[in-house]
Enzyme design. Structure first.
Site, PDB file in Angstrom:
ATOM      1  N   LYS A 116       0.829  -1.204   0.000  1.00 31.66           N
ATOM      2  CA  LYS A 116       0.000   0.000   0.000  1.00 31.66           C
ATOM      3  C   LYS A 116       0.865   1.256   0.000  1.00 31.66           C
ATOM      4  CE  LYS A 116      -2.892  -3.060   0.060  1.00 31.66           C
ATOM      5  NZ  LYS A 116      -3.471  -3.497  -1.209  1.00 31.66           N
ATOM      6  N   GLU A 200      -2.945   7.576   7.687  1.00 25.30           N
ATOM      7  CA  GLU A 200      -3.836   8.315   6.789  1.00 25.30           C
ATOM      8  C   GLU A 200      -4.795   9.145   7.632  1.00 25.30           C
ATOM      9  OE1 GLU A 200      -6.142   5.801   4.242  1.00 25.30           O
ATOM     10  OE2 GLU A 200      -4.415   5.156   3.064  1.00 25.30           O
ATOM     11  N   HIS A 235     -15.869  -5.647   6.997  1.00 24.44           N
ATOM     12  CA  HIS A 235     -15.044  -5.616   5.779  1.00 24.44           C
ATOM     13  C   HIS A 235     -15.395  -6.718   4.800  1.00 24.44           C
ATOM     14  CE1 HIS A 235     -13.000  -2.468   7.776  1.00 24.44           C
ATOM     15  NE2 HIS A 235     -12.550  -3.253   8.731  1.00 24.44           N
ATOM     16  N   ARG A 292      -7.357  -8.163  -9.754  1.00 29.27           N
ATOM     17  CA  ARG A 292      -8.044  -9.404 -10.101  1.00 29.27           C
ATOM     18  C   ARG A 292      -9.453  -9.081 -10.587  1.00 29.27           C
ATOM     19  NH1 ARG A 292      -8.855  -8.580  -4.542  1.00 29.27           N
ATOM     20  NH2 ARG A 292     -11.081  -8.261  -4.176  1.00 29.27           N
TER      21      ARG A 292
END
Ligand code: MV4
Length: 509
Positions: A116, A200, A235, A292
């Site tokens: 990331k 973040e 999630h 993907r």
């Protein structure tokens, strides 16, 4: 075109890819674990190879055994589906080394997006808007404190090797930072073997909106519109739709152009998805890229009229994209419900077991991508996704109406499923209004058993109907109590299905 493709996956997505192979005249090769001997994808494929025991690490995650099956079968390409090895750069590399085409991006693109922090650095270079924060690992607590106060609380700590919410911590104030940092680092180490975390700015109650892209191996890249994926539980996505009720044509164009820029910055090939967080003011920020085909790809297929798996296979053979950006039109509305074998009354715990009976909806605007059949045993060893129920309509309202109807037709016996959750979502006024951010499911009212007189009357009718349907002397003779009780009220699914059941037993005699 390939002559033969191996599908390195199971369940509904393996069936989805097998169907595409069949349509393209390609021989499909399934792989399966011992517990999946009778799984639907094994029955549907042209050939099938046993690759190991139920444990995924010894079967669907085992690169060597999958490549061995590919060589034995003579497959020229491998479709990885989603999950399992689909975002494993080492697998893509091993396929290449074995002379087998991996239907997906290059190992380098997978590696880049797998980190990331590296992805954020690359996006920064390319001018892609990303969530304010750091693009390298946090070095010390002091550094974290300085960065966090610069960003302003609340902030998010995230694992560099993570994604999908693992190793993530919301930090509301400096007092919480030290223990959150320690917790996030050790969780990241345990989950990914890499303790690197970064910071973040936290975006509160964001929407999760993602943009589908498709790139060929000759430098062409297009975007195929967004999917709204905010309805999630821990999630885990539950319901997705295209287009997003929150995205205008203008925002779609901007978001699409940013997504193409992001894909190009990663030298991306084949199908991919750029995830964004969107705030209430309409700002959107790059979050991560999924390298993907995704579970929710059917909603994009329905509103674009494209077959993403066909296109993936054609791109992997070296064909050029057969259309341009201006040829892509979004038409109508599609919504996907993920049907899981889990118990809504027991905290959505997995509910494996035999599919004792199965009745699937069909009719206008309904698509089901399923990995199950009646009599099959749902194993506990893998993801409990049974099927995807997808509704399409000219408008969002029509898609919802068709799905509501389809959910009422759906009957899965033997295992607990989350079908009832969709009945609640699809009749919820907030959902109808398109008010779906990532906090949606926690706000959705929990159903309370109604104890009104009408409900009692309905319960009496249900009992009578079931009794009439199971007792051959009363079934469908016209004046039974079920018929009498139902004559004075509006339609009830229970009554309707008991009538259907009575008709069935009548027909069998
Ligand atoms: C965030 C966020 C708020 N602010 N990042 C969760 C999964 C992972 N892919 C990213 N996630 C989030 N990142 C910042 N800076 C909120 C979430 C988040 C979330 C994102 C998408 C869908 C559902 C979610 C549920 C909770 C938190």
């Amino acid at each position: 075109m390939f002559r033969k493709i191996l599908i390195a996956n199971r369940g509904e997505i393996a069936v989805r890819v097998i169907r595409a192979c069949r349509e393209l005249g390609i021989i499909s090769v399934a792989v399966y674990s011992e517990i999946d001997r009778k799984a639907l994808h094994v029955l549907k494929a042209d050939e099938a190879y046993l690759i190991g025991p139920a444990s995924a690490t010894e079967s669907y995650l085992n690169i060597e055994r999958i490549l061995d099956a590919a060589k034995r079968s003579g497959a020229e390409a491998i479709h990885p589906g989603y999950g399992f090895l689909s975002e494993n750069a080492q697998f893509a590399r091993s396929c290449k080394d074995a002379g087998i085409k991996f239907i997906g991006p290059s190992p380098e693109s997978i590696d880049l997006m797998g980190s990331k922090t590296r992805a954020r650095q690359q996006m920064e270079k390319a001018g892609v808007p990303f969530v304010p924060g750091t693009s390298r690992g946090v070095g010390s607590l002091v550094e974290a404190k300085n960065t966090a106060s610069m960003l302003g609380y609340p902030v998010m700590l995230k694992a560099a090797a993570g994604g999908g919410g693992k190793g993530m911590r919301l930090v509301s104030s400096e007092a919480e930072l030290a223990s959150a940092l320690e917790g996030a680092q050790s969780e990241a180490q345990r989950a990914f073997g890499d303790s690197e975390v970064y910071l973040e700015k936290a975006i509160l109650n964001p929407r999760h909106i993602e943009m589908q892209v498709l790139a060929d191996e000759h430098g062409a890249c297009v975007y195929l519109g967004e999917r709204e994926c905010s309805i999630q539980r821990r999630h885990q996505k539950v319901l997705e739709e295209a287009p997003s009720p929150a995205v205008t044509a203008e925002v779609r164009r901007r978001m699409g152009e940013v997504a193409v820029k992001a894909a190009n910055a990663a030298n991306y090939m084949n199908a991919g998805t750029i995830e964004f967080l969107a705030d209430a003011s309409g700002n959107f920020y790059f979050l991560e890229m999924n390298t993907r085909l995704q579970v929710e790809h059917p909603v994009t297929e329905l509103v674009t009229g494209l077959d993403l798996v066909h296109l993936q296979i054609k791109i992997a053979t070296g064909e050029k994209l057969p259309f341009k950006q201006e040829d892509v039109q979004i038409r109508g509305h599609a919504i996907e419900c993920r049907i899981y074998a889990e118990d809504p009354d027991n905290n959505y715990f997995p509910s494996p077991g035999e599919i004792a009976s199965l009745s699937e909806p069909s009719g206008p605007g309904i698509r089901i991508d399923s990995g199950i059949y009646s009599g099959w045993n749902v194993p506990l060893d893998y993801d409990p996704l049974l099927a995807k129920l997808i509704g399409f309509g000219e408008t969002r309202q029509q898609a919802i109406a068709r799905l509501k109807r389809a959910v009422d037709e759906y009957f899965i016996g033997g295992v607990k499923t989350n079908v009832s959750l969709f009945r609640r979502i699809l009749t919820d006024p907030a959902f109808a209004a398109g008010n779906t951010d990532t906090g949606y499911l926690t706000r959705l009212p929990v159903p309370t058993p109604a104890e009104s007189p009408e409900r009692e009357q309905e319960l009496a009718a249900i009992v009578a109907a079931v009794f009439a349907a199971t007792d051959s002397r009363h079934a469908m003779r016209g004046n039974g109590s079920a018929t009498a009780a139902s004559s004075n009220s509006t339609s009830s699914n229970w009554k309707r299905s008991s009538r259907a059941e009575a008709l069935r037993s009548e027909a069998l005699r």
